[in-house]
Design an enzyme around this catalytic site. Sequence first.
Site, PDB file in Angstrom:
ATOM      1  N   SER A  39      -5.316 -74.801  -2.727  1.00  0.00           N
ATOM      2  CA  SER A  39      -4.549 -75.258  -2.001  1.00  0.00           C
ATOM      3  C   SER A  39      -3.110 -75.762  -2.889  1.00  0.00           C
ATOM      4  CB  SER A  39      -4.388 -75.692  -1.048  1.00  0.00           C
ATOM      5  OG  SER A  39      -5.056 -77.515  -0.881  1.00  0.00           O
ATOM      6  N   LYS A  80      -1.774 -82.905  -0.190  1.00  0.00           N
ATOM      7  CA  LYS A  80      -0.752 -81.739   0.122  1.00  0.00           C
ATOM      8  C   LYS A  80       0.877 -82.443  -0.443  1.00  0.00           C
ATOM      9  CE  LYS A  80      -3.612 -78.691   2.602  1.00  0.00           C
ATOM     10  NZ  LYS A  80      -3.758 -78.205   1.544  1.00  0.00           N
TER      11      LYS A  80
END
Length: 186
Positions: A39, A80
């Site tokens: 990710s 993230k």
Amino acid sequence: MKKEKHELFEWLKVIALTAVFVIGIRTFIFSPIIVDGASMMPTYEDGDRIIVNKIGKTMTDLERFDIVVFKAPDERNFIKRIIGLPGDHIEYKNDELYVNGEKLEEPYLSQNKSALNGFGDLTGDFTLEQLTDHSKIPEDYYLVLGDNRLKSSDSRDSRVGLVAKDQIIGKANIRIYPFDELGWVK
């Protein structure tokens, strides 16, 4: 005999103090983690080892584009990038980020965007209202996205949603492995 016992006791004290020191640092200041998944590619690759700076989130404010590790709802650690801060309105249109109506550049996405060769958008269109019931990000919450937008469970996913400040473990800006990429990451 008495001298040997005294020396043994001194060594045990040193070992115990060292263990307390190491545990304290790991618990309150720095913690190593392994990146699991794609990710955050290419910023972080699957299997990269990084240091999470836990004290960084308390000593300084979290800022837009900081990379953070947080506790996801399923109790896994996610990594993230902060895109939206408390009070922000976020919108993506035509693969461009707009914060409070102002277009912002995301240079860390250039490699992923160029890999698309003009076939589609890296980040699909959305507004904060489409993701949440809010027109602005609430106090002590953040909107986070992975750099590999096509393969990221992030704030666009209702299971993750906006991330509360108390879920954030710390900033992730030091890579320690692979050794040829050792150093600060932005």
